[in-house]
Design an enzyme around this catalytic site. Structure first.
Site, PDB file in Angstrom:
ATOM      1  N   GLU A 188     -75.799 -59.209 -27.060  1.00 47.10           N
ATOM      2  CA  GLU A 188     -75.359 -58.265 -28.085  1.00 47.10           C
ATOM      3  C   GLU A 188     -76.373 -58.168 -29.222  1.00 47.10           C
ATOM      4  O   GLU A 188     -76.675 -57.074 -29.709  1.00 47.10           O
ATOM      5  CB  GLU A 188     -73.988 -58.670 -28.630  1.00 47.10           C
ATOM      6  N   THR A 196     -69.401 -55.617 -25.930  1.00 46.43           N
ATOM      7  CA  THR A 196     -68.501 -56.428 -25.115  1.00 46.43           C
ATOM      8  C   THR A 196     -67.269 -56.793 -25.938  1.00 46.43           C
ATOM      9  O   THR A 196     -67.360 -57.025 -27.134  1.00 46.43           O
ATOM     10  CB  THR A 196     -69.211 -57.702 -24.651  1.00 46.43           C
TER      11      THR A 196
END
Length: 262
Positions: free
Chosen positions: A111, A33
């Protein structure tokens, strides 16, 4: 996209393009991201079109998932993937040992889970993200909404015994009230200036009640692909202890980037 890219976007682009070359057909790939990771998604979509690449991607945020689907990439969940061959993501900072600060985009929990469930994690970044010591970029800490002020107080107390230069803590704002992660949690940004012992700090923060995860990625990243404004790419491998460099022809008219779209 038309016209020339800025120096910073050129650096992000060449890093993303080099990392996209690491993806082979049949792989299960974690998709990061952030702005640099967005370049990766575009480069992978180009590879699907131009070299018939076939892979399945596991996005780390709803933003990345929407972008990947819009560009025609196959998106699956981590549960469906089971385990990943590689995760490619950006970083807000990295040091010489490839310790990272991540979470500027608010997706640090997803993440870290995705990166940890991968055989290999590759970070793509422009050269400005490399630092001698972590901490110039605020360290994100994801906390549950219940009792977040008490959690902030506990974090502040814990920082007293840590090797950090500052300890200002701010609740991250959003468009309408506090910022909310994909899990509905809040983020406290720790302005520490310098982090002397990232491993110790990461362990201490995750012991504070109310903390879900912190943005220190220690012993997770295997390689970093560093892009430069002149088209150079430096590939640093911490496991093999090697550094190599390549040159991409970025040209002056932006034509090399025209097929990636906005």
């Amino acid at each position: 996209m038309t016209g020339e890219l800025s120096p910073i976007d050129t650096a992000k682009f060449v890093a993303a393009r080099r990392a996209a070359d690491m993806v082979q057909s049949g792989m299960r790939v974690g998709l990061g991201t952030g702005s640099t990771a967005a370049w990766l998604v575009r480069c992978l979509a180009e590879a699907v079109r131009e070299r018939d690449l076939h892979f399945r991607g596991v996005p780390t945020s709803t933003r990345t998932a929407e972008m990947a689907r819009d560009l025609g990439l196959e998106v699956i969940t981590l549960e469906e993937a089971g385990w990943l061959d590689i995760t490619i993501d950006g970083a807000d900072e990295f040091d010489g040992e490839l310790n990272l600060i991540k979470g500027g985009g608010g997706a640090l929990l997803h993440e870290k889970i995705v990166a940890s469930a991968s055989d290999r994690m590759v970070v793509i970044a422009d050269a400005a993200k490399e630092v001698e010591s972590l901490g110039a970029f605020p360290l994100p800490v994801e906390v549950i909404p219940f009792g977040w002020k008490a959690t902030q107080t506990l974090i502040d107390e814990a920082l007293t015994a840590m090797d950090v230069m500052g300890k200002t803590i701010e609740l991250r704002p959003g468009a309408d009230g506090p910022y909310r992660t994909d899990e509905g949690n809040l983020i406290l940004d720790l302005k520490l200036t310098r982090i002397g012992n990232p491993r110790q700090l990461a362990m201490v923060l995750n012991q504070v009640p109310g903390v879900v995860e912190n943005g220190l990625f220690v012993d997770i990243c295997d390689q970093v692909v560093i892009g430069h404004a002149d088209g150079r790419v430096t590939l640093r491998d911490v496991t093999a202890d090697t550094v190599s460099e390549e040159q991409y022809d970025v040209g002056g008219d932006g034509n090399a980037f025209g097929d990636l779209g906005e």
